[in-house]
Enzyme design. Structure first.
Site, PDB file in Angstrom:
ATOM      1  CB  CYS A   1      -3.328  46.213  27.163  1.00 27.78           C
ATOM      2  SG  CYS A   1      -3.428  47.677  27.541  1.00 27.78           S
TER       3      CYS A   1
ATOM      4  CB  CYS B   1      -1.729  48.016  29.894  1.00 31.41           C
ATOM      5  SG  CYS B   1      -3.446  47.959  29.926  1.00 31.41           S
TER       6      CYS B   1
END
Length: 290
Positions: free
Chosen positions: A41, A38
């Site tokens: 993230c 991700c």
């Protein structure tokens, strides 16, 4: 991605109840649900760590790798990454999904987390923290005190100019920046000038709603794409603007004599080389170039 400190740690199915639920009866615990694949993230995590450290132990940060901890993901119904949840007294009390700017994270935490006892802090550092949190008026007042004692303090002058720019005093901000001497703060000066440029440009452009409407009718309207990115930059929506500029660059890098590339570099100046978004988008730009 893990650089644990006493306030920042990994949480797993085995220790979640102890490290998060039990700890939250003593101090608020921010839980960062993330995954290795991700990209947002990876932008958010260092920002959360920086915020957690600034509370000097009054806030804990637990990181949950969702690929490794599906039981926790299911337990709390996590549907998108990154998701951040604040626990207090054993219960989730607030949170958000998606990467957020530092000012939004601090605004979410403010009602729940006790500020650490103020130390004898450098007044310039205090002003920088106020500016980063979006408290421009307070930052400006603190900077005026600094400049009363030393009106040639380059770092204070640059930040003071940025405060003026945020409340629309672009001419006055330009005058202040012109008073900065020496090359020691070259990067910060370039960032401040980029901020002035975006704010000045945005004032003469169509509003964001009109530009979004144009793009809905024609997603390849390069002018509307660039102008919307500038509007987003003026409103500090940096991630959305960087993403739009990179896509425009990849679609039509020669648009307006290379304007998407030039604007991306201006944003990098504005945010500074240590900013996590700059790290991510500089790499993406390099990949697009080569």
């Amino acid at each position: 991605m893990s650089q644990d400190t006493p306030y920042i740690f990994d949480a797993s199915t085995l220790n979640f109840d102890q490290t998060v639920i039990e700890n939250s009866f003593h101090k608020p615990v921010l839980v960062d649900f993330w995954a290795e694949w991700c990209a947002p993230c990876k932008v958010l995590m260092p920002l959360l760590a920086q915020v957690a450290e600034s509370y000097q132990g009054e806030l804990l940060l637990a990181k949950v790798n969702c690929d490794l901890e599906p039981d926790i993901v299911g337990r709390f119904g996590i549907r998108s990454l990154p998701t951040v949840v604040l626990f207090k007294n054993g219960q989730p009390v607030d949170g958000f999904a998606g990467a957020q700017p530092e000012s939004a994270i601090r605004a979410m935490l403010e009602p729940h987390v006790q500020r650490p006892a103020p130390a004898e802090e450098d007044p310039l550092v205090v002003a920088q923290e106020l500016f980063a949190a979006g408290h421009y008026g307070q930052a400006e007042a603190a900077l005026k005190h600094i400049l009363q004692d030393d009106n040639s303090n380059a770092a204070a002058l640059i930040l003071y100019a940025r405060c003026l720019a945020e409340r629309g005093e672009l001419g006055e901000a330009e005058t202040v920046l012109n008073a900065v001497k020496g090359d020691e703060h070259k990067a910060a000066l370039a960032g401040a000038r980029a901020q002035l440029t975006f704010l000045a440009q945005a004032a003469s452009l169509p509003d964001a709603a009109d530009l979004k409407s144009r793009l809905a009718q024609n997603p390849e309207d390069d002018e509307a794409a660039h102008q919307l990115a500038v509007q987003q930059l003026a409103r500090q929506q940096y991630e959305a603007a960087l993403d739009r500029l990179l896509k425009l660059f990849m679609r039509n890098r020669s648009y307006s004599e290379g304007l998407p590339h030039k604007t991306l570099l201006q944003v990098f100046d504005l945010l500074g080389s240590d900013h996590p978004l700059v790290t991510v988008y500089r790499r993406k730009l390099y990949q697009a170039l080569y």
